[in-house]
Design an enzyme around this catalytic site. Sequence first.
Site, mmCIF file in Angstrom:
data_model
loop_
_atom_site.group_PDB
_atom_site.id
_atom_site.type_symbol
_atom_site.label_atom_id
_atom_site.label_comp_id
_atom_site.label_asym_id
_atom_site.label_seq_id
_atom_site.Cartn_x
_atom_site.Cartn_y
_atom_site.Cartn_z
ATOM 1 N N GLU A 1 -17.137 23.432 -7.031
ATOM 2 C CA GLU A 1 -16.157 22.231 -6.350
ATOM 3 C C GLU A 1 -14.977 22.891 -5.669
ATOM 4 O O GLU A 1 -14.472 24.548 -6.590
ATOM 5 C CB GLU A 1 -15.772 21.249 -7.130
ATOM 6 C CG GLU A 1 -15.529 20.349 -6.521
ATOM 7 C CD GLU A 1 -15.029 18.505 -6.791
ATOM 8 O OE1 GLU A 1 -16.322 18.239 -7.899
ATOM 9 O OE2 GLU A 1 -14.495 18.708 -7.725
ATOM 10 N N GLU B 1 -6.618 17.133 -3.604
ATOM 11 C CA GLU B 1 -6.417 16.602 -3.798
ATOM 12 C C GLU B 1 -4.838 16.127 -4.064
ATOM 13 O O GLU B 1 -3.781 16.461 -5.035
ATOM 14 C CB GLU B 1 -6.802 16.095 -5.714
ATOM 15 C CG GLU B 1 -8.349 16.210 -5.795
ATOM 16 C CD GLU B 1 -8.247 16.199 -7.065
ATOM 17 O OE1 GLU B 1 -9.200 15.250 -7.484
ATOM 18 O OE2 GLU B 1 -9.353 17.259 -8.327
#
Length: 209
Positions: free
Chosen positions: A89, A93
Amino acid sequence: MAHALPLSLATQPLKQIAIDYTPEACSHCATSDTITLTYDSRGGARWRSPTRFQSGTFSALIRCPGGDTSGLNFNLYLSSLEGDKSQDEIDFEFLGYDRTLVQTNLYSGGEGNREKIHLLGFDASEEFHEYAIAWGSDAIEWRVDGKVVRREERKEGEGFPRKAMFLYASIWDASGINEGKWCGKYCGADEPYVCVYKDIRVPVVTADE
């Protein structure tokens, strides 16, 4: 010695998406190349690219929701498969308690804990800004409005994302993470919260299973 990134790889607009949950809270207009995610009493929503990619540059113009967004997480990230404990990943964010910063992170084989916080110098809800991930075989760059805010090079003995990954984005209530210390505690005073993505671009070549 710095490793080269595949900056010359062609990109194209993301014309189709898959919606993982709450489709009524996600709208997509392929003509205007715009996607909206809404968080309200129905909960949040998540979209992803229909196919995986092996490398390349991924970008979107994002305008985060305004108001009191404490507790919410909104994002743009690559993942080999959301929910897989052994996922690779690469993340952008936004932490709802403060929209003037963004967190980056990467995982390899489910191992993360490589978070960094970056001060944006603006409120991410006030206008659109470009967020880009350039992912190569030997290095990753996270860019905001064309400026590199973080670069990680592959190092011997350290995990590095290699699996083919989807492009994802979601909005969700993260109040329960670390007792609210990560994104704050949700109050919902300014529902609905709408995160808008436009001009989403992905590599031309895919590596889907």
